[in-house]
Design an enzyme around this catalytic site. Sequence first.
Site, short mmCIF file in Angstrom:
data_model
loop_
_atom_site.label_atom_id
_atom_site.label_comp_id
_atom_site.label_asym_id
_atom_site.label_seq_id
_atom_site.Cartn_x
_atom_site.Cartn_y
_atom_site.Cartn_z
N SER A 149 0.83 -1.20 0.00
CA SER A 149 0.00 0.00 0.00
C SER A 149 0.88 1.26 0.00
CB SER A 149 -0.97 -0.04 1.18
OG SER A 149 -2.02 0.88 1.01
N ASP A 226 -10.19 -5.52 -3.39
CA ASP A 226 -9.59 -4.49 -2.54
C ASP A 226 -10.47 -3.23 -2.61
OD1 ASP A 226 -8.00 -2.33 -1.61
OD2 ASP A 226 -6.16 -3.34 -2.22
N HIS A 260 -7.39 -6.02 0.81
CA HIS A 260 -6.20 -5.19 1.03
C HIS A 260 -5.40 -5.64 2.26
CE1 HIS A 260 -4.13 -1.40 -0.04
NE2 HIS A 260 -4.06 -1.10 1.24
#
Length: 282
Positions: A149, A226, A260
Amino acid sequence: MALKLVSSNKCAGGFQKVFEHDSTELKCKMKFAIYLPPKAEADKCPVMYWLSGLTCTEQNFITKAGSQLPAAEHGIIIVAPDTSPRGCNIEGEDESWDFGTGAGFYVDSTQDPWKTNYRMYSYVTEELPKLIDANFPTDPDRMSISGHSMGGHGALICALKNPGKYKAVSAFSPICNPMQCPWGQKAFSGYLGSDRSTWEAYDATVLAASYSGPQLDILIDQGRDDQFLSASQLLPDNLIAVCSKKNIPVVFRLQEGYDHSYFFMCSFMHDHVKHHAKFLNA
C-alpha cells in the site's frame, strides 16, 4: 550508533528481533524489525527491506505476513522499519490515520512543521541501510525492497529513484500514482506543499516514465476485491501503462477474491521472497 535490543524470538530456525535506535534523519527514537535467517550465523546474507502501509508499526509485518519461513529457506535478512517518526510532539501529528504518525509516505518533507522529522525517504534509503550493514552480517551489494500500500509506493519510488541500488522490487496493492489519488494528494500537500511539480519526485508512475537505469523486474500483487482499488486510491493501470511503454518488465497479478489485508499478503508472501531471492542470490 548504539542499538538497543527490544525483543528476540527464535523463528523458522533463525531469529526475529526488534531494535531501537536514535535516528539522525528523523530526530527521534525509531524501532525496526530484523529477521536473521539461520544462514546469517555463518555467512553474509542479502537484505530485503520491507515498507509497511498506513497506520502500521514494525510489528504488523513480522506478526502477520509469514515472511520468516521463505526468508529462512532463501537465506535472506528482512528489515522492516516503522512507517513514520514517533512522539515528535508536532501539532496535528495524531489527528488523522492517513497523515502524520503512521503515515510518513516515504518522502522527505519540505514544509513546516514536518520537515525536521518527516524524512522517511532518506531514513529508508540512506540511514537505515548504513546502520544495518554496520551491525549485521549483510552483503551491502545485495539489497532489494518491497512493501504494501503506502509501503508499496515507497518500495517502487526507492527503486526507481536509485537505479542499480536495489536488485529487485515488489509490492502488494501499492499506491501507484499518488499525485492522482486522495491519499497521495493529502500527504503530498502537507509534506511537500502546494507546488505539484515537487510531487513528481515521489510518484512511481511519473518516475517510471523517465527511468533509464538497469533493468528492474517488478512484481505486483493486487487483490481484485480491494476496497481501495475500487475507490481509485491505488491506480495500478496508470503505472502498468507507463511501464509497458518504457519496456520496464512488470508482472502484475490481479488476485481474485482477495482484499487489502495481511490475509492477502500472507497468501503470496512466498512468491515475493522467491522473486527477490532470484535476483539477490543470482
